[in-house]
Design an enzyme around this catalytic site. Structure first.
Site, PDB file in Angstrom:
ATOM      1  CB  SER A   1      54.929  38.086  56.119  1.00 29.62           C
ATOM      2  OG  SER A   1      53.771  39.658  56.026  1.00 29.62           O
TER       3      SER A   1
ATOM      4  CE  LYS B   1      50.938  40.566  60.098  1.00 29.02           C
ATOM      5  NZ  LYS B   1      51.798  41.280  59.948  1.00 29.02           N
TER       6      LYS B   1
ATOM      7  CD1 TRP C   1      52.268  45.747  54.484  1.00 28.30           C
ATOM      8  CD2 TRP C   1      50.859  48.597  54.587  1.00 28.30           C
ATOM      9  NE1 TRP C   1      50.484  46.419  55.162  1.00 28.30           N
ATOM     10  CE2 TRP C   1      50.238  47.189  54.974  1.00 28.30           C
ATOM     11  CE3 TRP C   1      50.975  49.517  54.598  1.00 28.30           C
ATOM     12  CZ2 TRP C   1      49.149  47.756  54.844  1.00 28.30           C
ATOM     13  CZ3 TRP C   1      50.275  50.249  54.686  1.00 28.30           C
ATOM     14  CH2 TRP C   1      48.597  50.163  54.784  1.00 28.30           C
TER      15      TRP C   1
ATOM     16  CG  HIS D   1      56.886  41.857  53.035  1.00 32.06           C
ATOM     17  ND1 HIS D   1      56.786  42.275  53.864  1.00 32.06           N
ATOM     18  CD2 HIS D   1      56.067  40.816  52.457  1.00 32.06           C
ATOM     19  CE1 HIS D   1      56.281  41.217  54.738  1.00 32.06           C
ATOM     20  NE2 HIS D   1      55.741  40.604  53.785  1.00 32.06           N
TER      21      HIS D   1
HETATM   22  C1  GTR Z   1      49.963  42.108  54.539  1.00 33.44           C
HETATM   23  C2  GTR Z   1      49.231  42.525  55.626  1.00 33.44           C
HETATM   24  C3  GTR Z   1      51.222  42.234  56.511  1.00 33.44           C
HETATM   25  C4  GTR Z   1      51.771  40.958  56.056  1.00 33.44           C
HETATM   26  C5  GTR Z   1      51.170  41.024  55.132  1.00 33.44           C
HETATM   27  C6  GTR Z   1      51.759  39.115  54.574  1.00 33.44           C
HETATM   28  O1  GTR Z   1      48.706  42.297  53.261  1.00 33.44           O
HETATM   29  O2  GTR Z   1      48.970  43.995  55.396  1.00 33.44           O
HETATM   30  O3  GTR Z   1      50.719  42.322  57.610  1.00 33.44           O
HETATM   31  O4  GTR Z   1      51.278  39.941  57.234  1.00 33.44           O
HETATM   32  O5  GTR Z   1      50.341  41.346  53.767  1.00 33.44           O
HETATM   33  O6  GTR Z   1      51.217  38.146  55.321  1.00 33.44           O
HETATM   34  O7  GTR Z   1      52.063  38.580  53.384  1.00 33.44           O
END
Ligand code: GTR
Length: 438
Positions: free
Chosen positions: A268, A272, A359, A412
């Site tokens: 997540s 990045k 998402w 996720h």
């Molecule tokens: C979310 C965000 C994503 C992702 C995620 C995370 O809220 O929109 O881009 O990075 O968090 O890191 O858990």
């Protein structure tokens, strides 16, 4: 590279977005993805074409790195800091038994007593030779990665969990969070397969909230009179990526780890960070992005799920201020995320998505992996090993080339299935060989 409107609508019927993934005001309908034109990784800003690996390495790669720094993650103002203090504490784990050894390595950035410090938890198989290693930041503290009482409970600021969850109280971890993320790390499996794990709580490097960069490592780099990063200087993702490189500096000095065989991995927002670390620091032998989504592996121009504007609004501190210029202007970006993936070339890189993680735009993550391929080809390497723009069926890993991809069934998250694929990929690229030569 022009992509026709809705060329993928057929593919998305295979993985209909579940209701909970739908957020009002965002597009989850493949037929509504606007027509877009991706920048060509092999065309320089001056219009010239890159035709050799050398031109890529000496001209286009530095140019792209600079663009990502200037308009997305921010420039990293410096490398290792002078005056860093490292202390090593051996741990006796009681939960993994004899096959593993462990230690906590604390690196204090500077000689001030209150200098920010990060602690790397290293768990490694008990062998006589240096082992390959996965290095990744964790969300909930090193103590959450494995429920072992020997691991220090992190005392730094932490984001709260869902309401009523006692793992984090008043922004501090409690004993209830020990082992909380064990499923996401699979330490036993890693050790079993001959790999070490090195992991750091990401908030040790920069706490994940917008405080105008007064805490964490940013202030260490301020010039006299500077109080926050300039518009083109690093945000939190830049700092987390920097921390990963500092951890690799340490691993290079640790005789138990083969620093030529370190895979940087993240999930997540930390996916990045792993991608940005891998792009900047070519010492990372393998780079793995797990469900990194918008501003990670997913193509920005598709505007599917999370968008450039949304992420810059919800998490302004992750990026540099210059990034705001591109809110609702994705087509004007001088890059797209397939070029971030291409910055790993010719090193192996892996992108993973999950069916319910709409998402993060699985299709956009897949296309990034695919469209990084031409740069691998310049090096005589195969990218994904397919030309198909259609997502592969769920739970089928593509691992024949130097770009890996899978779409896992589910949410996720990072699961045992994901780790199984990463370990196979690492076996293929790191286990028996040294870092691929550039
Ligand atoms: C979310 C965000 C994503 C992702 C995620 C995370 O809220 O929109 O881009 O990075 O968090 O890191 O858990």
């Amino acid at each position: 590279m022009k992509l026709p409107l809705a060329f993928l609508s057929f593919a998305m019927t295979m993985i209909a977005a579940p209701a909970q993934a739908q957020r009002p005001g965002f597009n989850f309908d493949e037929s509504k993805v606007p027509a877009y034109e991706l920048p060509d990784p092999l065309t320089c800003q001056d219009g010239s074409k890159v035709t050799t690996a050398e031109e890529w390495s000496t001209k286009r790669r530095p140019e792209l790195l600079k663009l990502f720094a200037e308009f997305q993650y921010g420039k990293t103002p410096g490398g290792a800091l002078p005056g860093t203090r490292t202390t090593v504490r051996d741990l006796t784990l009681t939960t993994l038994g004899d096959p593993a050894r462990a230690k906590e390595v604390t690196i204090a950035f500077g000689d001030q007593p209150d200098a920010p410090a990060m602690t790397i938890l290293i768990v490694a198989p008990r062998t006589n030779s240096a082992v390959p290693c996965f290095l990744g930041l964790n969300f909930k503290g090193n103590h959450s990665v494995l429920a072992d009482p020997a691991i220090t409970l992190n005392k730094n600021w932490m984001r709260p969990g869902p309401k009523g969850d006692l793992a984090v109280v008043n922004n501090r971890a409690t004993a209830a969070s020990r082992g909380r993320s064990a499923g996401q790390w699979q330490v036993e499996k890693l050790i079993d397969r001959g790999y070490a794990l090195a992991t750091i709580y990401y908030g040790d490097i920069d706490p994940d909230f917008d405080d105008g960069f007064q805490n964490g490592v940013h202030p260490l780099f301020y010039k006299p009179g500077q109080t926050k990063p300039a518009a083109d200087e690093w945000g939190s993702i830049g700092a987390w990526a920097w921390g990963l490189s500092r951890a690799l500096d340490y691993l290079e000095t640790d005789g138990e780890i083969d620093a030529q065989r370190v895979a940087v991995i993240g999930h997540s927002r930390l996916g990045k960070a792993a991608l940005w670390a891998g792009a900047q620091d070519e010492r990372f032998a393998v780079v793995i992005s797990n469900n990194s989504g918008c501003s990670g592996a997913a193509l920005s121009r598709r505007r599917f799920g999370e968008t450039w504007k949304r992420i810059n609004t919800s998490f302004p501190h992750w990026f540099c201020d210059n990034a705001l210029q591109f809110n609702d202007r994705e087509d004007d970006l001088p890059f797209d995320q397939h070029e971030l993936i291409a910055l790993m070339a010719p090193r192996p890189v892996y992108v993973a998505s999950a069916t319910e993680d709409q998402w993060a735009d699985p299709q956009g993550e897949y296309l990034s992996a695919l469209f990084a391929g031409p740069v691998y080809k310049l090096f005589g390497q195969q990218g994904l090993g397919t030309d198909s723009q259609q997502l592969p069926p769920a739970d089928t890993a593509l691992q024949s080339g130097r770009i890996g991809y899978h779409l896992r069934t589910g949410a996720h998250d990072v699961t045992a299935y994901d780790w199984e694929q990463y370990l196979n990929f690492a076996d293929r690229h790191m286990k028996s060989s040294r870092r691929p030569t550039l």
